[in-house]
Design a protein around this motif. Structure first.
Motif, PDB file in Angstrom:
ATOM      1  N   ASN A 119      76.152-100.705  12.931  1.00  0.00           N
ATOM      2  CA  ASN A 119      76.030-100.795  14.379  1.00  0.00           C
ATOM      3  C   ASN A 119      75.566-102.217  14.681  1.00  0.00           C
ATOM      4  O   ASN A 119      74.488-102.580  14.208  1.00  0.00           O
ATOM      5  CB  ASN A 119      74.996 -99.777  14.870  1.00  0.00           C
ATOM      6  N   ASN A 123      72.446-102.102   7.161  1.00  0.00           N
ATOM      7  CA  ASN A 123      72.935-100.929   7.876  1.00  0.00           C
ATOM      8  C   ASN A 123      74.449-100.860   7.660  1.00  0.00           C
ATOM      9  O   ASN A 123      75.156-101.789   8.002  1.00  0.00           O
ATOM     10  CB  ASN A 123      72.568-101.102   9.363  1.00  0.00           C
ATOM     11  N   GLY A 155      64.662 -87.945  12.316  1.00  0.00           N
ATOM     12  CA  GLY A 155      65.815 -88.834  12.472  1.00  0.00           C
ATOM     13  C   GLY A 155      65.753 -90.025  11.518  1.00  0.00           C
ATOM     14  O   GLY A 155      64.837 -90.156  10.702  1.00  0.00           O
ATOM     15  N   ALA A 156      66.768 -90.889  11.650  1.00  0.00           N
ATOM     16  CA  ALA A 156      66.782 -92.118  10.844  1.00  0.00           C
ATOM     17  C   ALA A 156      65.658 -93.046  11.299  1.00  0.00           C
ATOM     18  O   ALA A 156      65.065 -93.762  10.485  1.00  0.00           O
ATOM     19  CB  ALA A 156      68.128 -92.813  10.980  1.00  0.00           C
ATOM     20  N   ALA A 157      65.350 -93.000  12.598  1.00  0.00           N
ATOM     21  CA  ALA A 157      64.271 -93.844  13.120  1.00  0.00           C
ATOM     22  C   ALA A 157      62.940 -93.470  12.462  1.00  0.00           C
ATOM     23  O   ALA A 157      62.164 -94.341  12.050  1.00  0.00           O
ATOM     24  CB  ALA A 157      64.182 -93.680  14.637  1.00  0.00           C
ATOM     25  N   PHE A 162      70.596-103.756  15.116  1.00  0.00           N
ATOM     26  CA  PHE A 162      70.043-102.749  16.026  1.00  0.00           C
ATOM     27  C   PHE A 162      68.640-103.222  16.404  1.00  0.00           C
ATOM     28  O   PHE A 162      67.773-103.339  15.538  1.00  0.00           O
ATOM     29  CB  PHE A 162      70.010-101.441  15.239  1.00  0.00           C
ATOM     30  N   ARG A 171      66.447 -84.599  16.323  1.00  0.00           N
ATOM     31  CA  ARG A 171      65.570 -85.475  15.560  1.00  0.00           C
ATOM     32  C   ARG A 171      65.380 -84.999  14.113  1.00  0.00           C
ATOM     33  O   ARG A 171      64.298 -84.592  13.698  1.00  0.00           O
ATOM     34  CB  ARG A 171      64.194 -85.621  16.249  1.00  0.00           C
ATOM     35  N   TYR A 189      64.911-102.419  15.362  1.00  0.00           N
ATOM     36  CA  TYR A 189      64.287-102.909  14.119  1.00  0.00           C
ATOM     37  C   TYR A 189      63.097-103.821  14.412  1.00  0.00           C
ATOM     38  O   TYR A 189      62.114-103.821  13.674  1.00  0.00           O
ATOM     39  CB  TYR A 189      65.291-103.693  13.259  1.00  0.00           C
ATOM     40  N   TYR A 248      81.535 -98.034  16.890  1.00  0.00           N
ATOM     41  CA  TYR A 248      81.339 -99.227  17.719  1.00  0.00           C
ATOM     42  C   TYR A 248      82.390-100.279  17.412  1.00  0.00           C
ATOM     43  O   TYR A 248      82.925-100.336  16.309  1.00  0.00           O
ATOM     44  CB  TYR A 248      79.963 -99.845  17.437  1.00  0.00           C
ATOM     45  N   SER A 253      70.280 -89.772   8.852  1.00  0.00           N
ATOM     46  CA  SER A 253      70.046 -88.636   9.743  1.00  0.00           C
ATOM     47  C   SER A 253      71.340 -87.867   9.948  1.00  0.00           C
ATOM     48  O   SER A 253      72.409 -88.285   9.497  1.00  0.00           O
ATOM     49  CB  SER A 253      69.530 -89.121  11.101  1.00  0.00           C
ATOM     50  N   ASP A 309      69.836 -98.451   6.109  1.00  0.00           N
ATOM     51  CA  ASP A 309      69.837 -97.573   7.281  1.00  0.00           C
ATOM     52  C   ASP A 309      71.242 -96.971   7.389  1.00  0.00           C
ATOM     53  O   ASP A 309      72.197 -97.695   7.654  1.00  0.00           O
ATOM     54  CB  ASP A 309      69.496 -98.443   8.505  1.00  0.00           C
ATOM     55  N   PRO A 312      72.662 -93.863   9.120  1.00  0.00           N
ATOM     56  CA  PRO A 312      73.000 -92.670   9.901  1.00  0.00           C
ATOM     57  C   PRO A 312      74.513 -92.486  10.123  1.00  0.00           C
ATOM     58  O   PRO A 312      74.933 -91.409  10.520  1.00  0.00           O
ATOM     59  CB  PRO A 312      72.285 -92.895  11.238  1.00  0.00           C
ATOM     60  N   TYR A 313      75.306 -93.553   9.838  1.00  0.00           N
ATOM     61  CA  TYR A 313      76.760 -93.450  10.053  1.00  0.00           C
ATOM     62  C   TYR A 313      77.529 -93.242   8.745  1.00  0.00           C
ATOM     63  O   TYR A 313      78.746 -93.423   8.717  1.00  0.00           O
ATOM     64  CB  TYR A 313      77.274 -94.715  10.762  1.00  0.00           C
ATOM     65  N   SER A 331      72.095 -87.184  13.058  1.00  0.00           N
ATOM     66  CA  SER A 331      72.274 -87.439  14.496  1.00  0.00           C
ATOM     67  C   SER A 331      73.731 -87.667  14.859  1.00  0.00           C
ATOM     68  O   SER A 331      74.233 -87.131  15.845  1.00  0.00           O
ATOM     69  CB  SER A 331      71.481 -88.684  14.907  1.00  0.00           C
ATOM     70  N   LYS A 332      74.417 -88.503  14.071  1.00  0.00           N
ATOM     71  CA  LYS A 332      75.751 -88.949  14.460  1.00  0.00           C
ATOM     72  C   LYS A 332      76.830 -88.067  13.836  1.00  0.00           C
ATOM     73  O   LYS A 332      77.782 -87.696  14.504  1.00  0.00           O
ATOM     74  CB  LYS A 332      75.962 -90.403  14.030  1.00  0.00           C
TER      75      LYS A 332
END
Ligand SMILES: Cc1ncc(COP(=O)(O)O)c(C=O)c1O
Length: 399
Positions: A184, A180, A110-112, A136, A257, A139, A336, A246, A218, A220-221, A248-249
């Motif tokens: 988010n 990011n 994942g991005a994490a 977020f 993951r 972090y 968001y 990632s 970062d 992921p979006y 993920s989204k």
């Protein structure tokens, strides 16, 4: 006497506000019924993954290719990384001196996972990572995992990059600036000019302090951008840039993951950073990203869920809330919305919303009190049906 470390004693005591709301949502749904609870608390994509994802997985499983479930280089399957590099050349290669190759791509959990291997590779204990508020909150833990600390910078008007504040927060201990976009919790997308100006700032600050400052992005979006906007790349803006992202989204597969980190091919000595990040993948205990997911996503790099569905929800919610009198910055991407809290204390307002069975997260959960976050991973009808509750809570707040 506690049996766990001091650090984890503090961390578990302050367990994420978002998670707490998520648990509250599950409790309310069980007692009131799922259609009576408007759970805007957690960024868990509700759209199903595109059907091509299951088809690709089924094909890979049926192929039963030898070694497909075995160990591999810690950075991931070389052919997968080559496909990601080709994708990056197509989408983010403009303005770079060198092309991306598999040697600038590391498949991650994942991005994490990507952010953690990046930070592990560049941070020494005592280093600082500057990031704009709101941010977020994970972090804080990611920086702390490597003995470093987050130093928040103030946001600019409408949550744009505030270069003055970032410059002010940069000092001799600053090793990275972490951004990011799409963002988010605000949904802001940084423009190419903002990134270029940030790049110039980091170049001169790095020269002044005698070591480069990394720009960690970062993302992921990245594919969740609306109104025809395209998310500008950090790579052309600054050579010491690294992204973590990632599927993920945009593919609705956060539980699988899977993501990647990519290093700017123009970054001097990018090979040593790659080696450090690959080793970090192993010694942080990830070892490598999930094999089957790497193989599947490598063939789906241009795919995503229907982003228009999120845009439609953004429209319903942003127009609906603005119409009721909420003050907000219209999100440009991600899923968001971060309106101003009508009460000075965002916790109090989040509680008023809870009385309407509307679950949101106070801005202090993103290091910016005075706001609250709404995640619109809910069907359009649910969003529409929540608006009367938002109206009643606002009326109560205005007393
Ligand atoms: C800003 C931001 N960064 C990173 C992540 C982690 O993403 P992943 O689940 O791909 O690790 C999230 C997840 O919500 C996020 O919102």
């Amino acid at each position: 006497m506690t049996i766990i470390s001091r650090k984890m004693t503090t961390a578990t005591a302050g367990a994420s506000l978002v998670r707490k709301m998520f648990e509250e949502g599950a409790r309310l749904r069980a007692s009131l019924g799922p259609d009576k609870v408007f759970d805007f608390s957690i960024g868990n994509p509700d759209l199903p993954p595109p059907p091509v994802f299951q088809k690709t997985l089924a094909r890979l499983v049926a192929e039963a290719r030898p070694g497909a479930h075995g160990y591999m280089p810690n950075s991931g399957w070389p052919e997968v990384r080559a496909k990601v590099a080709a994708h990056l050349n197509r989408t983010e290669g403009a303005g770079l001196k060198n092309p991306f190759t598999a040697d600038q791509v590391i498949m991650t959990v994942g991005a994490a996972g990507a952010l953690n291997i990046i930070l592990k590779a560049i941070l020494d204990p005592g280093d600082e990572v500057v990031t704009p508020r709101p941010y977020f909150m994970e972090y804080n833990y990611y920086a702390d995992n490597h003995g470093a600390a987050i130093v928040p910078a103030e946001p600019g008007p409408a949550f744009r990059l505030n270069l003055e504040s970032i410059a002010e927060k940069i000092g001799p201990k600053t090793r990275a600036v972490l951004i990011n976009s799409p963002h988010n919790p605000t949904g802001v997308i940084y423009r190419a000019e903002e990134l270029a100006a940030l790049g110039r700032l980091l170049t001169s600050a790095g020269q002044r302090h005698g070591r480069p400052i990394f720009l960690v992005s970062d993302e992921p979006y990245r594919k969740l951008a609306y109104d025809g906007l395209k998310v500008p790349s950090v790579f052309a803006a600054y050579p010491y840039s690294v992204i973590g992202t990632s599927f993920s989204k945009d593919m609705s597969v956060p539980g699988e993951r899977i993501g990647y980190a990519a290093i700017n091919p123009d970054l001097p000595d990018h090979q040593s950073l790659f080696n450090a990040m690959a080793l970090a993948n192993r010694i942080l205990g990830f070892v490598n990203a999930p094999s089957l997911m790497q193989l599947a996503l490598a063939d789906l790099l241009e795919e995503s869920v229907d982003i228009g569905l999120y845009e439609q929800r953004r429209n319903i919610l942003a127009d609906g809330l603005a119409g009721l009198g909420y003050q907000l910055t219209r999100p440009e991407g991600a899923f968001y919305l971060f309106p101003r809290s009508p009460l000075a204390n965002d916790d109090d307002f989040v509680n008023l919303l809870k009385e309407e069975n509307i679950l949101t997260v106070p801005g202090r959960g993103f290091s910016l009190p005075g706001y609250f976050r709404i995640c619109y991973c809910l069907p359009p009808d649910m969003i529409k049906n929540s608006l009367p509750g938002f109206a009643r809570a606002l009326a109560k707040a205005k007393g």
